[in-house]
Write an enzyme that holds these catalytic residues in place. Structure first.
Site, PDB file in Angstrom:
ATOM      1  CB  CYS A   1      -0.902  -0.051   1.238  1.00  0.00           C
ATOM      2  SG  CYS A   1      -1.645   1.516   1.695  1.00  0.00           S
TER       3      CYS A   1
ATOM      4  CB  CYS B   1       0.756   1.297   4.260  1.00  0.00           C
ATOM      5  SG  CYS B   1      -1.012   0.912   4.299  1.00  0.00           S
TER       6      CYS B   1
END
Length: 97
Positions: free
Chosen positions: A22, A25
């Site tokens: 991600c 992230c």
């Protein structure tokens, strides 16, 4: 330690659900590390990869990543999904100490 024990390990605990793939992230990783350092062990910070911790993510109803959850005395007191400014995240966690 299971998830229930983790969220009760100290009076205030911050959990991040993330995924290594991600991009949001990945941008938050250094921010979370800095927040963890600034908290100096007073608040435990745990990171859970949703791909490796599907049950915990499902149990905690994590729908987006990254998701940050703050627990006080084992009870959820704050949650946010998506990127967040490090100062804002730190202030939010400290407000529950």
């Amino acid at each position: 330690m299971d998830y229930t024990e983790i969220i009760k390990s100290t009076p205030v605990v911050m959990v991040e659900f993330f995924a290594s793939w991600c991009p949001h992230c990945q941008r938050m990783m250094p921010v979370v590390e800095q927040v963890k350092e600034l908290l100096g062990g007073v608040v435990d910070v745990y990171k859970f990869d949703i791909d490796e911790n599907e049950e915990a993510a499902k149990t905690e109803d994590v729908n987006g990543i990254p998701t940050f959850i703050v627990y006080k005395n084992g009870k959820e007191v704050w949650r946010q999904s998506g990127e967040i400014d490090g100062k804002e995240l730190l202030a939010k966690i400290q407000s529950y100490q």
